[in-house]
Design an enzyme around this catalytic site. Structure first.
Site, mmCIF file in Angstrom:
data_model
loop_
_atom_site.group_PDB
_atom_site.id
_atom_site.type_symbol
_atom_site.label_atom_id
_atom_site.label_comp_id
_atom_site.label_asym_id
_atom_site.label_seq_id
_atom_site.Cartn_x
_atom_site.Cartn_y
_atom_site.Cartn_z
ATOM 1 N N GLY A 49 -7.779 -0.764 5.019
ATOM 2 C CA GLY A 49 -7.588 -0.201 3.735
ATOM 3 C C GLY A 49 -8.689 -0.379 2.668
ATOM 4 N N ALA A 50 -8.915 0.702 1.883
ATOM 5 C CA ALA A 50 -10.175 0.404 1.027
ATOM 6 C C ALA A 50 -10.182 -0.812 -0.027
ATOM 7 C CB ALA A 50 -10.488 1.746 0.337
ATOM 8 N N GLN A 198 -1.495 3.973 11.688
ATOM 9 C CA GLN A 198 -1.338 3.063 10.185
ATOM 10 C C GLN A 198 0.078 3.699 9.792
ATOM 11 O OE1 GLN A 198 -4.081 4.528 10.873
ATOM 12 N NE2 GLN A 198 -6.099 3.385 10.512
ATOM 13 N N ASP A 239 -10.452 6.420 0.492
ATOM 14 C CA ASP A 239 -11.470 5.663 0.854
ATOM 15 C C ASP A 239 -12.842 5.553 -0.062
ATOM 16 O OD1 ASP A 239 -9.677 5.922 3.393
ATOM 17 O OD2 ASP A 239 -10.655 3.977 3.624
ATOM 18 N N ASN A 249 -10.617 10.449 3.126
ATOM 19 C CA ASN A 249 -9.447 9.512 3.451
ATOM 20 C C ASN A 249 -9.188 9.454 4.751
ATOM 21 O OD1 ASN A 249 -7.249 7.504 2.611
ATOM 22 N ND2 ASN A 249 -5.818 9.370 2.952
ATOM 23 N N LYS A 250 -8.127 8.941 5.477
ATOM 24 C CA LYS A 250 -7.791 8.805 6.960
ATOM 25 C C LYS A 250 -7.921 10.208 7.437
ATOM 26 C CE LYS A 250 -7.613 6.103 8.829
ATOM 27 N NZ LYS A 250 -8.918 5.814 9.401
HETATM 28 O O1 MRU Z 1 -9.232 2.969 8.689
HETATM 29 P P1 MRU Z 1 -8.480 2.538 7.597
HETATM 30 O O2 MRU Z 1 -6.949 1.976 8.098
HETATM 31 O O3 MRU Z 1 -9.017 1.365 6.694
HETATM 32 O O4 MRU Z 1 -8.056 3.669 6.523
HETATM 33 C C1 MRU Z 1 -7.353 3.455 5.546
HETATM 34 C C2 MRU Z 1 -7.136 4.637 4.459
HETATM 35 O O5 MRU Z 1 -7.629 6.036 5.144
HETATM 36 C C3 MRU Z 1 -6.345 4.554 3.296
HETATM 37 O O6 MRU Z 1 -5.624 5.843 2.950
HETATM 38 C C4 MRU Z 1 -7.208 4.372 2.430
HETATM 39 O O7 MRU Z 1 -8.276 3.299 2.498
HETATM 40 C C5 MRU Z 1 -6.535 3.901 0.779
HETATM 41 S S1 MRU Z 1 -5.977 2.554 0.879
HETATM 42 C C6 MRU Z 1 -4.955 2.221 -0.616
#
Ligand code: MRU
Length: 348
Positions: A49-50, A198, A239, A249-250
């Site tokens: 998560g960013a 996730q 992200d 984003n994801k």
């Molecule tokens: O691969 P991850 O689990 O780090 O990806 C996370 C995401 O894509 C979240 O949506 C993003 O970081 C926003 S978190 C507030």
């Protein structure tokens, strides 16, 4: 509503991270006492998560300074350079990582000439500040964004942009938490978020902890629910947001945004300014992490595809700004985000 979930905590001079690979089956913490340990934890998805990655990286730098503070100055400097390089190479897409490292570097530069012990102390204070500011930003996003949700809203989210992805409260889930705090009955539809799950493992778990109603769906079900009028709004995190408002984003977020537009459903992105990268003109320039094919062929030791079949695993995708109804930030809500409106946020 204060989430009881503690993603990162500072205990006895070490960083403890809730092990997100083990959730929801087990709540365990991994303790880190060096930049190398934090780098490994980010790579292995112990912390993800960013904003949470940014906070962890800040502590990684502080821990390293503490670890080598008694070394001769040249060795201290070399260890710190190695720490910055290692952490910067841990994951490429979330810009919060690089943002946090820049803040830590500025403190280190300013403290040059001081005793290493003093430098380490200042770096720890800066990491604590980054953590506290993240919670404040999430709370502010919650206040600004909750007005977009009506009582009874059914909100679809993708991945986990909650307390587990931040220092607390969450970005997308923070808006939902704030709406619930203000007395609205909001329910969440969580995409499971293949391949790392996730949504299923983390979003479902953290919302259940807070007793916010959540229903899990597979990623392929969102279009169907939208077509039946069962989704009132989509909220996701980010992200990295480029200067023109394109959002990384994801993986799978782009698909959800296209579907939302098709069905006239608002698509909101909640992200702090630390996620906006003004250096990148648009989303095409955002580096997209490619993770291992094994994560697509199976999960947690179970393989459902032939071990020999090639598989692709881009971990993020880019949603064009044109599909974003509004960007929710700690400075306020930006409707139909574009280059000018985003630049203005940094002048506020
Ligand atoms: O691969 P991850 O689990 O780090 O990806 C996370 C995401 O894509 C979240 O949506 C993003 O970081 C926003 S978190 C507030």
């Amino acid at each position: 509503m204060k989430s009881g979930v503690q993603t990162l905590r500072w205990r006895d001079g070490r960083l403890e991270l809730i092990d997100q690979r083990r959730l929801p089956q087990r709540v365990e913490f991994v303790a880190c006492d060096s930049a190398a340990a934090v780098t490994q934890a980010i790579r292995d998805m112990v912390v993800r998560g960013a904003p949470a990655i940014g906070c962890a990286a800040a502590y990684g730098i502080a821990l390293e300074a503490r670890r080598v503070k008694d070394a001769p100055p040249s060795e201290f400097a070399a260890a710190m350079t190695r720490a910055f390089d290692a952490l910067a190479g841990s994951r490429p897409t979330a810009v919060n990582l690089f943002w946090a490292l820049e803040r830590m570097r500025a403190v280190l530069e300013k403290a040059k000439g001081s005793a290493p012990d003093e430098i380490a102390g200042r770096l720890i204070q800066e990491a604590h500040r980054i953590l506290a500011e993240d919670v404040q930003a999430n709370r502010a996003m919650g206040r600004h964004g909750e007005g977009l949700l009506r009582d009874g809203a059914r909100v679809l989210t993708h991945c986990n942009a909650g307390a587990l992805a931040t220092a607390g409260h969450g970005t997308a889930l923070g808006v939902i938490r704030s709406a619930v705090e203000s007395g609205k009955r909001v329910s969440v539809i969580a995409d499971e978020t293949r391949p790392f799950l996730q949504g299923a493992r983390l979003t479902a778990w953290e919302l259940e902890q807070d007793r916010i109603p959540v229903t899990l769906i597979t990623d392929s079900m969102s279009g169907h629910l939208m077509s039946r009028g069962e989704v009132d709004a989509v909220i996701v995190g980010a992200d990295r947001v480029a200067a023109n408002g394109d959002v990384a984003n994801k993986i799978g977020t782009y698909m959800v945004a296209v579907l939302a537009r098709r069905h006239g459903i608002p698509f909101y992105v909640a992200a702090p300014l630390s996620t906006i990268d003004l250096k990148l003109p648009d989303g095409a320039a955002i580096p997209i992490e490619e993770r291992g094919a094994a994560e697509v062929r199976g999960f947690a030791g179970v393989e459902w595809a032939p071990g020999s079949v090639p598989a692709r695993h881009p971990a993020f995708d880019v949603t064009p700004a044109a599909l974003v109804t509004a960007l929710i930030t700690e400075k306020g809500v930006v409707h139909r985000p574009d280059r000018e409106k985003i630049a203005a946020l940094f002048r506020m």
